[in-house]
Design a protein around this motif. Sequence first.
Motif, PDB file in Angstrom:
ATOM      1  N   ASP A  42     -25.711  50.814   0.886  1.00 33.19           N
ATOM      2  CA  ASP A  42     -25.512  49.366   0.865  1.00 33.19           C
ATOM      3  C   ASP A  42     -25.768  48.746  -0.506  1.00 33.19           C
ATOM      4  O   ASP A  42     -25.094  47.789  -0.896  1.00 33.19           O
ATOM      5  CB  ASP A  42     -26.450  48.706   1.879  1.00 33.19           C
ATOM      6  N   PHE A  43     -26.753  49.265  -1.230  1.00 32.85           N
ATOM      7  CA  PHE A  43     -27.226  48.549  -2.419  1.00 32.85           C
ATOM      8  C   PHE A  43     -27.187  49.345  -3.725  1.00 32.85           C
ATOM      9  O   PHE A  43     -27.516  48.798  -4.771  1.00 32.85           O
ATOM     10  CB  PHE A  43     -28.672  48.076  -2.192  1.00 32.85           C
ATOM     11  N   TRP A  44     -26.779  50.622  -3.667  1.00 33.10           N
ATOM     12  CA  TRP A  44     -26.931  51.426  -4.881  1.00 33.10           C
ATOM     13  C   TRP A  44     -25.730  52.315  -5.181  1.00 33.10           C
ATOM     14  O   TRP A  44     -25.792  53.170  -6.043  1.00 33.10           O
ATOM     15  CB  TRP A  44     -28.196  52.290  -4.775  1.00 33.10           C
ATOM     16  N   TYR A  45     -24.608  52.164  -4.507  1.00 34.70           N
ATOM     17  CA  TYR A  45     -23.519  53.070  -4.843  1.00 34.70           C
ATOM     18  C   TYR A  45     -22.815  52.631  -6.119  1.00 34.70           C
ATOM     19  O   TYR A  45     -22.848  51.476  -6.519  1.00 34.70           O
ATOM     20  CB  TYR A  45     -22.534  53.258  -3.688  1.00 34.70           C
ATOM     21  N   TRP A  46     -22.200  53.635  -6.741  1.00 36.39           N
ATOM     22  CA  TRP A  46     -21.611  53.522  -8.068  1.00 36.39           C
ATOM     23  C   TRP A  46     -22.665  53.233  -9.135  1.00 36.39           C
ATOM     24  O   TRP A  46     -22.398  52.606 -10.154  1.00 36.39           O
ATOM     25  CB  TRP A  46     -20.476  52.500  -8.113  1.00 36.39           C
ATOM     26  N   ARG A  47     -23.865  53.745  -8.898  1.00 37.40           N
ATOM     27  CA  ARG A  47     -24.920  53.671  -9.895  1.00 37.40           C
ATOM     28  C   ARG A  47     -25.348  55.095 -10.226  1.00 37.40           C
ATOM     29  O   ARG A  47     -25.589  55.911  -9.335  1.00 37.40           O
ATOM     30  CB  ARG A  47     -26.127  52.878  -9.372  1.00 37.40           C
ATOM     31  N   ASP A  48     -25.418  55.391 -11.523  1.00 39.84           N
ATOM     32  CA  ASP A  48     -25.842  56.723 -11.961  1.00 39.84           C
ATOM     33  C   ASP A  48     -27.361  56.840 -12.051  1.00 39.84           C
ATOM     34  O   ASP A  48     -27.904  57.945 -12.052  1.00 39.84           O
ATOM     35  CB  ASP A  48     -25.246  57.041 -13.342  1.00 39.84           C
ATOM     36  N   GLU A  49     -28.042  55.698 -12.154  1.00 45.37           N
ATOM     37  CA  GLU A  49     -29.492  55.721 -12.333  1.00 45.37           C
ATOM     38  C   GLU A  49     -30.191  56.254 -11.076  1.00 45.37           C
ATOM     39  O   GLU A  49     -29.758  55.998  -9.955  1.00 45.37           O
ATOM     40  CB  GLU A  49     -30.013  54.312 -12.639  1.00 45.37           C
ATOM     41  N   HIS A  50     -31.269  56.986 -11.300  1.00 50.50           N
ATOM     42  CA  HIS A  50     -32.075  57.488 -10.195  1.00 50.50           C
ATOM     43  C   HIS A  50     -33.238  56.535  -9.924  1.00 50.50           C
ATOM     44  O   HIS A  50     -33.794  55.934 -10.847  1.00 50.50           O
ATOM     45  CB  HIS A  50     -32.606  58.883 -10.516  1.00 50.50           C
ATOM     46  N   ILE A  51     -33.591  56.409  -8.650  1.00 48.98           N
ATOM     47  CA  ILE A  51     -34.674  55.522  -8.229  1.00 48.98           C
ATOM     48  C   ILE A  51     -35.930  56.359  -7.996  1.00 48.98           C
ATOM     49  O   ILE A  51     -35.879  57.370  -7.282  1.00 48.98           O
ATOM     50  CB  ILE A  51     -34.297  54.779  -6.934  1.00 48.98           C
ATOM     51  N   PRO A  52     -37.067  55.971  -8.577  1.00 47.44           N
ATOM     52  CA  PRO A  52     -38.310  56.728  -8.365  1.00 47.44           C
ATOM     53  C   PRO A  52     -38.648  56.864  -6.884  1.00 47.44           C
ATOM     54  O   PRO A  52     -38.432  55.938  -6.093  1.00 47.44           O
ATOM     55  CB  PRO A  52     -39.364  55.902  -9.106  1.00 47.44           C
ATOM     56  N   ALA A  53     -39.196  58.010  -6.540  1.00 46.86           N
ATOM     57  CA  ALA A  53     -39.545  58.275  -5.145  1.00 46.86           C
ATOM     58  C   ALA A  53     -40.501  57.221  -4.597  1.00 46.86           C
ATOM     59  O   ALA A  53     -40.411  56.836  -3.422  1.00 46.86           O
ATOM     60  CB  ALA A  53     -40.160  59.665  -5.022  1.00 46.86           C
ATOM     61  N   THR A  54     -41.405  56.741  -5.431  1.00 54.51           N
ATOM     62  CA  THR A  54     -42.367  55.732  -4.973  1.00 54.51           C
ATOM     63  C   THR A  54     -41.662  54.491  -4.451  1.00 54.51           C
ATOM     64  O   THR A  54     -42.064  53.910  -3.432  1.00 54.51           O
ATOM     65  CB  THR A  54     -43.317  55.345  -6.121  1.00 54.51           C
ATOM     66  N   ALA A  55     -40.594  54.075  -5.131  1.00 51.77           N
ATOM     67  CA  ALA A  55     -39.853  52.894  -4.687  1.00 51.77           C
ATOM     68  C   ALA A  55     -39.153  53.157  -3.360  1.00 51.77           C
ATOM     69  O   ALA A  55     -39.117  52.284  -2.479  1.00 51.77           O
ATOM     70  CB  ALA A  55     -38.838  52.489  -5.753  1.00 51.77           C
ATOM     71  N   LEU A  56     -38.596  54.353  -3.204  1.00 50.49           N
ATOM     72  CA  LEU A  56     -37.920  54.676  -1.951  1.00 50.49           C
ATOM     73  C   LEU A  56     -38.911  54.764  -0.797  1.00 50.49           C
ATOM     74  O   LEU A  56     -38.599  54.367   0.333  1.00 50.49           O
ATOM     75  CB  LEU A  56     -37.150  55.991  -2.101  1.00 50.49           C
ATOM     76  N   VAL A  57     -40.104  55.266  -1.077  1.00 50.11           N
ATOM     77  CA  VAL A  57     -41.155  55.291  -0.053  1.00 50.11           C
ATOM     78  C   VAL A  57     -41.481  53.869   0.389  1.00 50.11           C
ATOM     79  O   VAL A  57     -41.631  53.588   1.590  1.00 50.11           O
ATOM     80  CB  VAL A  57     -42.415  55.997  -0.588  1.00 50.11           C
ATOM     81  N   ARG A  58     -41.574  52.952  -0.560  1.00 52.32           N
ATOM     82  CA  ARG A  58     -41.888  51.559  -0.220  1.00 52.32           C
ATOM     83  C   ARG A  58     -40.741  50.893   0.530  1.00 52.32           C
ATOM     84  O   ARG A  58     -40.973  50.052   1.411  1.00 52.32           O
ATOM     85  CB  ARG A  58     -42.234  50.784  -1.494  1.00 52.32           C
ATOM     86  N   LEU A  59     -39.513  51.249   0.192  1.00 52.77           N
ATOM     87  CA  LEU A  59     -38.373  50.723   0.946  1.00 52.77           C
ATOM     88  C   LEU A  59     -38.439  51.164   2.405  1.00 52.77           C
ATOM     89  O   LEU A  59     -38.283  50.350   3.326  1.00 52.77           O
ATOM     90  CB  LEU A  59     -37.061  51.210   0.323  1.00 52.77           C
ATOM     91  N   LEU A  60     -38.684  52.441   2.622  1.00 48.72           N
ATOM     92  CA  LEU A  60     -38.727  52.954   3.987  1.00 48.72           C
ATOM     93  C   LEU A  60     -39.954  52.458   4.745  1.00 48.72           C
ATOM     94  O   LEU A  60     -39.946  52.405   5.980  1.00 48.72           O
ATOM     95  CB  LEU A  60     -38.682  54.483   3.976  1.00 48.72           C
ATOM     96  N   ALA A  61     -40.997  52.072   4.020  1.00 49.89           N
ATOM     97  CA  ALA A  61     -42.172  51.510   4.691  1.00 49.89           C
ATOM     98  C   ALA A  61     -41.821  50.214   5.416  1.00 49.89           C
ATOM     99  O   ALA A  61     -42.457  49.867   6.419  1.00 49.89           O
ATOM    100  CB  ALA A  61     -43.285  51.259   3.674  1.00 49.89           C
ATOM    101  N   ASP A  62     -40.810  49.501   4.931  1.00 49.09           N
ATOM    102  CA  ASP A  62     -40.353  48.291   5.621  1.00 49.09           C
ATOM    103  C   ASP A  62     -39.774  48.610   6.997  1.00 49.09           C
ATOM    104  O   ASP A  62     -39.570  47.709   7.814  1.00 49.09           O
ATOM    105  CB  ASP A  62     -39.285  47.575   4.780  1.00 49.09           C
ATOM    106  N   PHE A  63     -39.487  49.896   7.236  1.00 45.95           N
ATOM    107  CA  PHE A  63     -38.934  50.339   8.521  1.00 45.95           C
ATOM    108  C   PHE A  63     -39.949  51.192   9.288  1.00 45.95           C
ATOM    109  O   PHE A  63     -39.581  51.956  10.180  1.00 45.95           O
ATOM    110  CB  PHE A  63     -37.649  51.135   8.285  1.00 45.95           C
TER     111      PHE A  63
END
Length: 335
Positions: free
Chosen positions: A29-50
């Motif tokens: 939804d929010f990151w396609y066509w982006r080459d940059e990688h997102i730190p695992a810590t940020a992804l953990v915090r995103l999933l914490a919202d769920f």
Amino acid sequence: MGKGLPKADLPRAQNGAEPQLLLTSLLGDFWYWRDEHIPATALVRLLADFDVTSDGARAAMRRLVARGLLDSSRSGRTTAYGIPARTSEVIVERTHHMLTFGTTAPQWDGQWTVVAFSVPEQDRGLRTTLRSRLRLLGFAALYDGVWVSPHSLGAEAQSLLRDLGIDTATVLRCTEVPGGARQGDPVSAFDLTSLTLEYHAFTERYETVLDSLDAGLISPAQALRTRTELRVAWRRFPETDPDLPAELLPSDWDRPRAQQVFLQIYDRLGPLAELRFRQILATVSPELAELASHHDSTAIAELYASLGDRRAHGDTPFEQAARARRLDEVTRSKS
């Protein structure tokens, strides 16, 4: 959301979505066509919202990398994840299909594609595979060895039979002789009653979101969770709905209303959901947070039209994983 406003009473997932599915939905939804990688810590915090734990989130990332659905990189002690090459095109195609599914019923010439086959009892595994793959094509069992579809799928059925080495089968494209018994009507092969109830339940569950949107009661965190869970809930309909012609649908068919509810919520929650995605990402990398963006149905339609010869051809890990998952689902459901 203004201070002191009542909190919206929004629907929650009846069963928590699987973390891998949530993560691919969020990045899709929010990151396609982006080459940059997102730190695992940020992804953990995103999933914490769920309500996904840190261990669950990190396990999901590792499994997605193992399946070829995420790329990983390291910088010092930081592990980061991104979308593999050629996956963004697949995401656009699948999102476009998801957003447009159900807008219209297909045209019909009154003919049915019929696959009649006989597979010996000792070849039970082959018979199970054939049934599962016929169901995946959109056929349904009228009788044990007679499968039907109103769509023109003769070539696909013949190809499937060749792939499986089955020569005791016949593929027909024909019309039904009027006046037959109701139980023998080809449309009775499809469980439209259950599907109608599922569409009705979806609509009843999510219509309240529109009221909360109109009242300005939805926070960014609620928007991200609701929009993502809405996407996860809707995605199964294009896979399980046989998309029958209008002539074959029941009078209480609720798909048009459900589709409108889905599309309105998906589009209207986009900006708020993007804000929450950025808020979470900014706690780890403000620079990356600025790159996040959402796409509504109009933007997706434009992206899809611009793909041209870059459209997916079924050979990416994302497509292969989707086919394998769907085949497993239909095999376990009604074999």
